[in-house]
Design an enzyme around this catalytic site. Structure first.
Site, PDB file in Angstrom:
ATOM      1  N   HIS A 178     -18.274  33.083  19.132  1.00 51.59           N
ATOM      2  CA  HIS A 178     -18.365  32.794  17.701  1.00 51.59           C
ATOM      3  C   HIS A 178     -17.716  33.901  16.864  1.00 51.59           C
ATOM      4  O   HIS A 178     -18.084  34.111  15.722  1.00 51.59           O
ATOM      5  CB  HIS A 178     -19.821  32.565  17.247  1.00 51.59           C
ATOM      6  CG  HIS A 178     -20.491  31.408  17.938  1.00 51.59           C
ATOM      7  ND1 HIS A 178     -21.554  30.720  17.389  1.00 51.59           N
ATOM      8  CD2 HIS A 178     -20.247  30.810  19.124  1.00 51.59           C
ATOM      9  CE1 HIS A 178     -21.926  29.758  18.233  1.00 51.59           C
ATOM     10  NE2 HIS A 178     -21.153  29.805  19.291  1.00 51.59           N
ATOM     11  N   GLU A 218     -22.442  20.341  20.849  1.00 50.94           N
ATOM     12  CA  GLU A 218     -23.513  21.269  21.249  1.00 50.94           C
ATOM     13  C   GLU A 218     -23.807  22.261  20.144  1.00 50.94           C
ATOM     14  O   GLU A 218     -24.956  22.610  19.895  1.00 50.94           O
ATOM     15  CB  GLU A 218     -23.108  22.027  22.525  1.00 50.94           C
ATOM     16  CG  GLU A 218     -24.239  22.844  23.155  1.00 50.94           C
ATOM     17  CD  GLU A 218     -24.390  24.262  22.625  1.00 50.94           C
ATOM     18  OE1 GLU A 218     -25.418  24.888  22.906  1.00 50.94           O
ATOM     19  OE2 GLU A 218     -23.499  24.760  21.897  1.00 50.94           O
ATOM     20  N   GLU A 219     -22.751  22.738  19.484  1.00 48.61           N
ATOM     21  CA  GLU A 219     -22.928  23.832  18.514  1.00 48.61           C
ATOM     22  C   GLU A 219     -23.743  23.407  17.298  1.00 48.61           C
ATOM     23  O   GLU A 219     -24.240  24.257  16.565  1.00 48.61           O
ATOM     24  CB  GLU A 219     -21.551  24.354  18.057  1.00 48.61           C
ATOM     25  CG  GLU A 219     -20.705  24.942  19.184  1.00 48.61           C
ATOM     26  CD  GLU A 219     -21.226  26.285  19.686  1.00 48.61           C
ATOM     27  OE1 GLU A 219     -22.202  26.796  19.113  1.00 48.61           O
ATOM     28  OE2 GLU A 219     -20.650  26.779  20.671  1.00 48.61           O
ATOM     29  N   ASP A 264     -16.976  20.955  22.091  1.00 52.43           N
ATOM     30  CA  ASP A 264     -16.829  21.462  20.720  1.00 52.43           C
ATOM     31  C   ASP A 264     -16.896  22.980  20.693  1.00 52.43           C
ATOM     32  O   ASP A 264     -17.338  23.621  21.641  1.00 52.43           O
ATOM     33  CB  ASP A 264     -17.917  20.879  19.800  1.00 52.43           C
ATOM     34  CG  ASP A 264     -19.314  21.335  20.179  1.00 52.43           C
ATOM     35  OD1 ASP A 264     -19.627  21.348  21.389  1.00 52.43           O
ATOM     36  OD2 ASP A 264     -20.092  21.691  19.282  1.00 52.43           O
ATOM     37  N   HIS A 315     -19.623  21.679  27.158  1.00 52.14           N
ATOM     38  CA  HIS A 315     -19.413  21.041  25.852  1.00 52.14           C
ATOM     39  C   HIS A 315     -18.000  21.289  25.319  1.00 52.14           C
ATOM     40  O   HIS A 315     -17.442  22.376  25.469  1.00 52.14           O
ATOM     41  CB  HIS A 315     -20.499  21.417  24.846  1.00 52.14           C
ATOM     42  CG  HIS A 315     -20.562  22.853  24.422  1.00 52.14           C
ATOM     43  ND1 HIS A 315     -19.853  23.337  23.350  1.00 52.14           N
ATOM     44  CD2 HIS A 315     -21.293  23.899  24.878  1.00 52.14           C
ATOM     45  CE1 HIS A 315     -20.149  24.624  23.178  1.00 52.14           C
ATOM     46  NE2 HIS A 315     -21.015  24.992  24.088  1.00 52.14           N
ATOM     47  N   ASP A 363     -22.503  27.223  30.393  1.00 53.13           N
ATOM     48  CA  ASP A 363     -22.410  27.610  28.981  1.00 53.13           C
ATOM     49  C   ASP A 363     -23.006  29.005  28.793  1.00 53.13           C
ATOM     50  O   ASP A 363     -23.649  29.270  27.777  1.00 53.13           O
ATOM     51  CB  ASP A 363     -23.161  26.555  28.132  1.00 53.13           C
ATOM     52  CG  ASP A 363     -22.805  26.630  26.653  1.00 53.13           C
ATOM     53  OD1 ASP A 363     -21.842  27.336  26.298  1.00 53.13           O
ATOM     54  OD2 ASP A 363     -23.507  25.985  25.863  1.00 53.13           O
ATOM     55  N   ASP A 394     -16.344  29.570  24.533  1.00 53.58           N
ATOM     56  CA  ASP A 394     -17.601  28.837  24.343  1.00 53.58           C
ATOM     57  C   ASP A 394     -17.237  27.472  23.770  1.00 53.58           C
ATOM     58  O   ASP A 394     -17.060  27.338  22.568  1.00 53.58           O
ATOM     59  CB  ASP A 394     -18.520  29.627  23.410  1.00 53.58           C
ATOM     60  CG  ASP A 394     -19.837  28.932  23.142  1.00 53.58           C
ATOM     61  OD1 ASP A 394     -20.103  27.899  23.761  1.00 53.58           O
ATOM     62  OD2 ASP A 394     -20.590  29.427  22.278  1.00 53.58           O
TER      63      ASP A 394
HETATM   64 ZN   LIG Z   1     -21.785  26.986  24.075  1.00 55.15          ZN
END
Ligand SMILES: [Zn+2]
Length: 451
Positions: A416, A211-212, A117, A115, A234, A177
């Site tokens: 994150h 995705e997030e 994003d 992904h 991921d 990520d």
């Molecule tokens: Zn991810």
């Protein structure tokens, strides 16, 4: 970690000698060709400098214009690599094909997903810093010296001593990520296109937005993708393959109070905000994210909005098992019923919505996509680990829609957060795993493939 027994479909893999753990510049894939780690590093650093945060409050797909910058770049780059059928859909999905190099019948079409994003909480547009041959001492991030990585607070960093650790500069996400996954897929695609002597079936690539915010594949046409088995890149720890995620519901409690002028409210007003507070306080703490780990589920209030006349409490409910999830719904119903009893003048309404389901329910019917991934990890010289994911992936939804989609590591850690990091060596190992996986499916193909 969870053991799933009795579903190995009787697969027997030939034993391969363990490959010693590779050192810098020496990651070799199955055909003995070195993976180009310079290209891999440049790609990763190029992608993380683009701000591709997604936004749950947006209704568009992709949810943010920034994601288009990376998706369009990937479209150009995958075209430049020589992939076939390169398209970018109106919703930003970049699709491409690596044509089969084997004529063997019955080889399934694989899809590799990553992904584009990044998480919504922190800015993207990282300034990546490569800490070559990491020496084990604390890493102080220069743009915010309060952000420190150390082997004490980030235990996996101990395994990265001697490797090339990549971090951001302290004020942004790194975006590993999932740009580590994007770089890994691109590097593996490049390697296969440059080495047509490696036998593999048709492989589809998919780079997706959002995705997030849980909308990673909602506008993806699976017929257009045309794959039999998918793998999302991921995951975190080196050697990790995930085939189990939470099952997830959302819950909303609407509370209607009784409005009144506060000066004359005695025995009249029923303040919805006070009831919302009571409701949240009555949710049992033992089923909260703060008090659960491993296979424990929870009820998690995420938002209270409203005023004294009406208030809304939003929650997410999580459990690995459907009966556990039903029990979480029952907790919400019980606490709401208690509130109704305590304040009969208020209206308290509860509603639930299904979000996603544990992919294990589908995968355990045919564990080959998982078993092959585990074998590819072993052939790359690593010990596979299979922790359950305390969240969902794009694979949760793909699997529920009929496309089995386990998740494979790509080395991201402390995601994150400003302290997010990855090593170049872990990304190269993930490339190696993908190459071996493609070969494994070609090698093991039956004359008829029947999932
Ligand atoms: Zn991810």
């Amino acid at each position: 970690m969870r053991f799933i027994g009795g579903s190995s479909n009787g697969l027997v893999f030939p034993r391969f000698p363990k490959i010693p753990f590779p050192v810098w510049g020496k990651v070799c894939c199955a055909n003995g060709m070195a993976i180009d780690t310079t290209d891999l590093l440049e790609r990763f650093c190029r992608y993380v400098q683009l701000d591709t945060r997604s936004d749950a409050h947006s209704d568009t797909t992709p949810s943010t214009p920034g994601q288009w910058n990376l998706l369009r770049l990937l479209e150009q780059e995958v075209r430049a690599l020589g992939a076939s059928d390169v398209t970018i859909t109106e919703h930003g999905y970049v699709l491409a094909t690596l044509p089969a190099t084997t004529t063997k019948p019955g080889v399934p079409t694989l899809a590799w997903f990553a992904h584009a994003d990044t998480a919504t909480e922190l800015p993207g547009a990282a300034r990546p810093i490569v800490h070559r041959a990491y020496d084990g001492r604390p890493i102080v991030l220069p743009d915010d010296p309060t952000q420190v990585l150390s082997v004490e607070t980030t235990p996996h960093l101990r395994d990265a001593i001697g490797e090339d650790v990549i971090t951001a500069s302290g004020t942004t996400l790194l975006g590993a990520d999932d740009k580590a996954g994007v770089a890994v897929v691109m590097a593996a695609a490049r390697h296969l296109l440059q080495h047509p002597e490696i036998p593999h079936g048709k492989i589809r690539l998919c780079f997706n937005p959002d995705e997030e915010i849980g909308r990673g594949v909602h506008k993806l046409d699976l017929a257009q993708l045309g794959a039999d088995i998918a793998y999302t890149l991921d995951g975190g720890e080196r050697g990790e393959v995930n085939f189990e995620t939470f099952s997830a519901d959302g819950a909303v409690v609407e509370i209607r109070g009784v409005a009144s002028h506060p000066g004359w409210a005695k025995d009249v007003m029923v303040n919805a905000l006070r009831l919302a507070g009571r409701f949240v306080a009555a949710l049992p703490m033992e089923f909260s994210p703060e008090r659960t780990d491993l296979l424990g589920g929870f009820v998690h209030p995420t938002e209270i909005t409203g005023n004294s006349e009406r208030a809304t409490v939003r929650m997410i409910l999580r459990d690995f098992e459907l009966d556990g999830l039903a029990a979480k719904r029952a907790i919400v119903e019980r606490v709401a019923a208690e509130l109704r009893t305590a304040e009969p003048r208020a209206r308290v309404e509860v509603s639930f919505a299904e979000q996603y389901r544990n992919m294990r329910y589908w995968l355990e019917k045919d564990m080959r996509p998982v078993e092959y991934a585990l074998e590819a990890v072993r052939r790359a010289g690593l010990a596979p680990v299979t922790p359950a994911i305390r969240g969902g992936t794009d694979g949760s939804r793909l699997t529920a829609r009929g496309l089995p989609a386990p998740n494979i590591f790509c080395g991201m850690h402390e995601v994150h957060s400003q302290r997010e990091w990855v090593t170049l060596q872990d990304m190269a190992l993930a490339v190696d795993v993908l190459l071996r996986l493609a070969q494994l499916w070609a090698e093991q193909a039956q004359t008829r493939f029947g999932l």
